[in-house]
Scaffold this active site. Structure first.
Site, PDB file in Angstrom:
ATOM      1  N   ASP A  30      49.008  66.935   4.976  1.00  0.00           N
ATOM      2  CA  ASP A  30      49.505  65.903   5.870  1.00  0.00           C
ATOM      3  C   ASP A  30      48.306  65.286   6.602  1.00  0.00           C
ATOM      4  O   ASP A  30      47.171  65.762   6.504  1.00  0.00           O
ATOM      5  CB  ASP A  30      50.566  66.453   6.832  1.00  0.00           C
ATOM      6  CG  ASP A  30      51.506  65.332   7.301  1.00  0.00           C
ATOM      7  OD1 ASP A  30      51.149  64.146   7.160  1.00  0.00           O
ATOM      8  OD2 ASP A  30      52.605  65.640   7.813  1.00  0.00           O
TER       9      ASP A  30
HETATM   10  C1  BGC Z   1      53.616  62.458   8.520  1.00  0.00           C
HETATM   11  C2  BGC Z   1      53.916  62.472   7.037  1.00  0.00           C
HETATM   12  C3  BGC Z   1      53.450  61.194   6.386  1.00  0.00           C
HETATM   13  C4  BGC Z   1      51.982  60.988   6.689  1.00  0.00           C
HETATM   14  C5  BGC Z   1      51.405  59.755   6.048  1.00  0.00           C
HETATM   15  C6  BGC Z   1      52.202  62.031   8.826  1.00  0.00           C
HETATM   16  O1  BGC Z   1      52.013  61.801  10.181  1.00  0.00           O
HETATM   17  O2  BGC Z   1      53.870  63.739   9.050  1.00  0.00           O
HETATM   18  O3  BGC Z   1      55.293  62.683   6.851  1.00  0.00           O
HETATM   19  O4  BGC Z   1      53.685  61.232   5.014  1.00  0.00           O
HETATM   20  O5  BGC Z   1      51.814  60.890   8.091  1.00  0.00           O
HETATM   21  O6  BGC Z   1      51.848  58.595   6.643  1.00  0.00           O
END
Ligand code: BGC
Length: 720
Positions: A261
C-alpha cells in the site's frame, strides 16, 4: 517456486540492479495543466529504467506518452505497469461497494467490474487496486463503505465475481485489467474502529472471517494482492512473512504480484519494527512484497541491504520475475498500447449509464414503509424535496470517484423532476450537511403547505465522511440535520403528510429516532452517477426495491461490533434474568438485522424441505421453499440460507450464511426458491484450526433476513 518464462528470464539476466529496483517501484503521477507530473520522480526515471510502474495516471493519451518513453527510450524497453483505484467505477460511477453488496447478486458484481474494466482499459490503464474485500463489523471504520459488509461468505462471493469481472476470460484482452484483492488482511477490526490502528484478533477469527475472501480471490485468479497498512498483533502486514509467504504463497499457492500500500514499506519504521529504510525494505522483501508503492524504500534501501548480505539477489530477482510476468500476462510486451487505442462508442457509454441506473436502484434498501407510503401514487402532483443531500449530485458519487465524469450527474431533485414532469417539486436545503447554521430550517418546514402530498427528506453524510481516513466516533447525522428532520417531521405530522426519509451514508448510521418517526426510510448509501434516476425509479414504483443490508444496523453505538454471526455464550440473553448477556440500557437486537430490506410485495414462506435427512461430506443437499407474494405488487424477494450447528467441538456462530437466491413473483403468485448446500461447506475449523466434518445434526434456516424469529428450520444429520 517460480518457473520463469524464457523471454523474461533472459531479460532479468540483462538488468542492472537499478533497473531491477525500477521494476519493483511504483510512483504516483498527478496532473499539471500541461499533463502528468510524476511525484518525486520524473520521466527521466522511466527513460533510464529506474521506474517501472505508475499509479494515478489517467487518459489514454498520457498513458501512451509514458509507455512510449518506456518502450522506445529506455534501454531494455520494458513497458510500464499502470494502476488506478477503480473502486466503484472509473468514469461512470456505480454505487459504492457496500451498496452493491446490498444487491446480493453475483451477476451485478461481475457486470459492474466488467464495465469498469472496459472503461479503465479504454483509458489505457492495465491494473486496478480493487476489489477491496475487507469484512467490516465496526461502522466507525470509514472504509466499511469500500467493502462487502460484515459477512465472510458474502465477501468471498463478491471477491470471486469482482476478480472475474475485472480480469475477464483473458488478462491480455484490451478490455481487461489486473485485479488487486486488498487489503490483506483483517484491516476491518482496527482498534476502536480507528483508521490505521492496530488489529488484534484470534487466529480463528482471522481464518474464519477475514481470510476466506482472499482465498476466493486467489482461486479466481486475482493478479495481485495488496497488504493492509495495519499490523496484526504487532506484525505489520507489509512485513508479515507468515501471512504473505507461508499462507498466501504457500498454503494458497498465490504466485501473482504483491503490491504494497501507499508508502507502507517506509511506514514500517513508524510501526516500530524497522529503524531505517534499509531494514524496512529488507522486512518487506523477505515477506514477499514485490512492488513498493510510493515509499521508494526498495530503491533507497535494497542496494545497501544487498551489500551487507541482508537479502540476496535471488530474492530480488524473484520479485522482478513476478512483476515482469504480470506485464507479460497483461499483453504489455506484445503491445503496450493495446489498452486505450480505441475510443469507446457512444452507445457503449450510454449502455453503461443504464447499468449504473439499474444497479443504483437495486442497491437501495427500503427499511421502513408504513401504510404503504411508497411507492408514490401515480397521480401525485406536489412533492417537497428537503435536505442537504437533495440537490447534491457530487455527494451522490461517494468517496472514491477519482476519475468520475463530472457531468451529467443526477441529484435526487433532478431525478424526481425528470420522473414526474407533471408534478410540482419544491425544494429547500434547510441546512448544510455539517454546519451549525440552522437559519434555513423554518423556511424548509414552511414548504409543507396543504398541497404537498409527500416529503422526501434527503439526509446523511457527505461522501468524504466515509472511505479512507474517515473513521467517526459519532456516526450519526452530522451538523444540524436532526434539527431539520425534527422540524420537518413535526410539521408533516401536523399537516398529515407522509415523510419518506432517504439516507445517504457509507456505513450504517445510528438513527433509531428517524426509523421510528419517518413513514418510510430508504437507505440509499451512495448510488453513483445515476443516483437521482435510480432513487426516482424506486420512489415512483418503476422499480420494486430489492436491496438488503449487508451489514447490521445497531440501535446504539455501544452495541458495536454488532453482527449476526455471534456465538450464543453460556448465558444467552434472557429478559427475566439479570445475569445473562445483555445491556442494562439497550436491547441486544439490532435496529435492522443483516439481510433486512423490504420490497413492494409481501412474501409468505411455506414448506421448507431438504432433499435428504442425512448427508456425507460428498453430498449436496437440495433445499427448497415455497413463497407466495401476498402483497399487491410484483416484487423480487431475496432468500437467505443460514446454517447452525448447535453442538460441535468448537462453539459455532448462531447463524452462518451459506447461500442466497432470489425469486420474482406477481401478486398472488406462488413459486419455489431452490438452493444448494454442499455438505463439504459444513466443515469448520476444529480445535486444531484444521477443517473438520463433524457428524451430528445441523440446522438449515431459510428466510428473509438474519432475524432467527423470521427463519424456518429444516434438519440434516451429517454422517462421518
Ligand atoms: C489506499 C489503497 C489505495 C492506495 C493507492 C492507499 O492510501 O489504502 O486502498 O489502493 O492508496 O491509491
Amino acid at each position: 517456486m517460480i518457473v520463469p518464462m524464457s523471454m523474461i528470464d533472459k531479460l532479468t539476466g540483462r538488468m542492472t540492479l537499478a533497473e531491477k529496483l525500477g521494476q519493483l517501484t511504483m510512483t504516483t503521477s498527478s496532473y499539471a495543466v500541461t499533463g502528468p507530473v510524476i511525484a518525486g520522480d520524473s520521466t527521466d526515471s522511466i527513460r533510464n529504467g529506474t521506474l517501472g510502474n505508475l499509479l494515478n495516471l489517467v487518459g489514454a493519451k498520457h498513458v501512451h506518452e509514458m509507455q512510449r518513453i518506456a518502450v522506445e527510450e529506455s534501454r531494455l524497453r520494458i513497458p510500464l505497469l499502470i494502476g488506478f483505484d477503480v473502486i466503484h467505477g472509473h468514469r461512470t460511477i456505480f454505487p459504492v461497494p457496500l451498496a452493491e453488496a446490498s444487491t446480493f447478486d453475483p451477476k451485478i458484481w461481475e457486470l459492474t467490474a466488467r464495465e469498469s474494466a472496459r472503461e479503465t482499459a479504454a483509458d489505457g490503464i492495465a491494473m486496478t487496486f480493487a476489489p477491496m474485500v475487507d469484512v467490516s463489523r465496526d461502522l466507525r471504520w470509514g472504509r466499511t463503505v469500500e467493502g462487502p459488509g460484515e459477512d465472510p461468505w458474502l465477501a468471498a462471493e463478491i471477491a470471486r465475481a469482482k476478480v472475474r469481472g475485472f480480469q475477464g476470460a483473458d488478462l491480455a484482452s484490451p478490455e481487461s485489467v489486473a485485479a488487486t484483492a486488498k487489503h490483506f488482511c483483517a484491516y476491518g477490526p482496527v482498534t476502536g474502529g480507528r483508521e490505521y490502528a492496530s488489529v488484534d484478533i484470534s487466529e480463528r477469527t482471522l481464518r474464519e472471517v477475514h481470510l476466506p475472501a482472499f482465498a476466493a480471490a486467489v482461486r479466481a485468479g486475482t493478479a495481485a494482492i495488496m497488504p493492509a497498512f495495519t499490523d496484526l498483533a504487532g506484525i505489520p502486514l507489509t512485513a508479515h512473512k507468515a501471512l504473505l509467504r507461508d499462507y498466501l504463497r504457500g498454503e494458497l499457492g498465490f504466485d501473482g504480484v504483491i503490491v504494497s500500500d501507499y508508502n507502507a514499506i517506509r511506514e514500517l519504521i513508524q510501526h516500530g519494527v524497522a529503524s531505517n529504510v534499509v531494514e524496512a525494505a529488507v522486512l518487506a522483501l523477505k515477506a514477499g512484497v514485490d512492488i513498493d508503492m510510493m515509499a521508494g524504500a526498495y530503491r533507497d534501501g535494497l542496494p545497501e541491504a544487498l551489500e551487507r548480505g541482508l537479502v540476496t539477489m535471488d530474492e530480488v530477482d524473484e520479485c522482478v520475475l513476478r512483476v515482469l510476468r504480470l506485464k507479460e500476462r497483461l499483453g504489455l510486451f506484445d503491445d503496450p498500447y493495446r489498452r486505450g487505442s480505441r475510443v469507446e462508442a457512444v452507445e457503449v457509454v450510454t449502455a453503461r449509464r443504464r447499468v449504473a441506473r439499474d444497479v443504483g436502484g437495486k442497491s437501495l434498501v427500503l427499511v421502513k414503509n408504513s401504510n404503504d407510503a411508497l411507492p408514490f401514487r401515480a397521480d401525485i402532483r406536489r412533492i417537497a424535496v428537503i435536505g442537504p443531500l437533495a440537490d447534491a449530485w457530487r455527494e451522490m458519487r461517494g468517496p472514491w470517484a477519482a476519475a468520475g465524469y463530472e457531468e451529467p450527474n443526477v441529484s435526487v431533485l433532478a431525478g424526481l423532476r425528470a420522473a414526474l414532469p407533471e408534478a410540482q417539486v419544491v425544494h429547500a436545503e434547510g441546512v448544510a450537511i455539517s454546519s451549525a447554521d440552522t437559519a434555513g430550517i423554518a423556511a424548509a418546514a414552511d414548504l409543507l403547505d396543504d398541497g404537498v402530498e409527500v416529503v422526501v427528506l434527503c439526509l446523511g453524510e457527505a461522501a468524504e465522511m466515509s472511505g479512507e481516513a474517515s473513521s467517526r466516533a459519532f456516526p450519526e447525522l452530522p451538523g444540524e440535520q436532526r434539527a431539520l428532520a425534527d422540524a420537518v417531521l413535526e410539521r408533516a405530522a401536523t399537516n398529515d403528510i407522509p415523510v419518506v426519509a432517504t439516507l445517504f451514508c457509507g456505513r450504517p448510521l445510528i438513527v433509531p429516532w428517524l426509523a421510528e418517526k419517518a413513514d418510510a426510510l430508504v437507505v440509499a448509501w451512495f448510488p453513483g452517477t445515476e443516483a437521482g434516476h435510480a432513487i426516482a425509479d424506486v420512489l415512483t414504483g418503476r422499480l420494486s426495491p430489492s436491496g438488503r443490508t449487508p451489514i447490521t444496523w445497531p440501535r446504539a453505538l455501544g452495541q458495536t461490533p454488532l453482527f449476526y454471526g455471534q456465538r450464543n455464550s453460556g448465558r444467552p440473553e434472557n429478559p427475566q434474568d439479570r445475569f445473562t448477556s445483555k445491556y442494562l440500557d439497550s436491547a441486544n437486537s439490532p435496529l435492522f438485522p443483516f439481510g433486512f430490506g423490504l420490497t413492494y410485495g409481501r412474501f409468505a414462506y411455506t414448506n421448507l424441505r431438504v432433499s435428504a435427512a442425512s448427508a456425507t461430506v460428498e453430498d449436496t443437499i437440495e433445499v427448497a421453499v415455497d413463497l407466495t407474494n401476498t402483497g399487491a405488487r410484483e416484487a423480487e424477494e431475496t432468500i437467505f440460507m443460514f446454517v447452525r450447528d448447535r453442538v460441535a467441538s468448537v462453539a459455532r456462530p448462531l447463524l452462518e450464511l451459506k447461500g442466497v437466491t432470489k425469486i420474482a413473483l406477481k401478486p398472488g403468485e406462488t413459486g419455489t426458491a431452490r438452493l444448494q448446500l454442499a455438505a463439504a461447506d459444513l466443515r469448520f475449523l476444529g480445535l486444531d484450526l484444521k477443517p473438520v466434518f463433524e457428524p451430528g445434526e445441523v440446522e438449515i434456516l431459510v428466510g428473509p433476513h438474519a432475524d432467527p424469529a423470521r427463519l424456518t428450520t429444516a434438519r440434516v444429520m451429517l454422517q462421518g
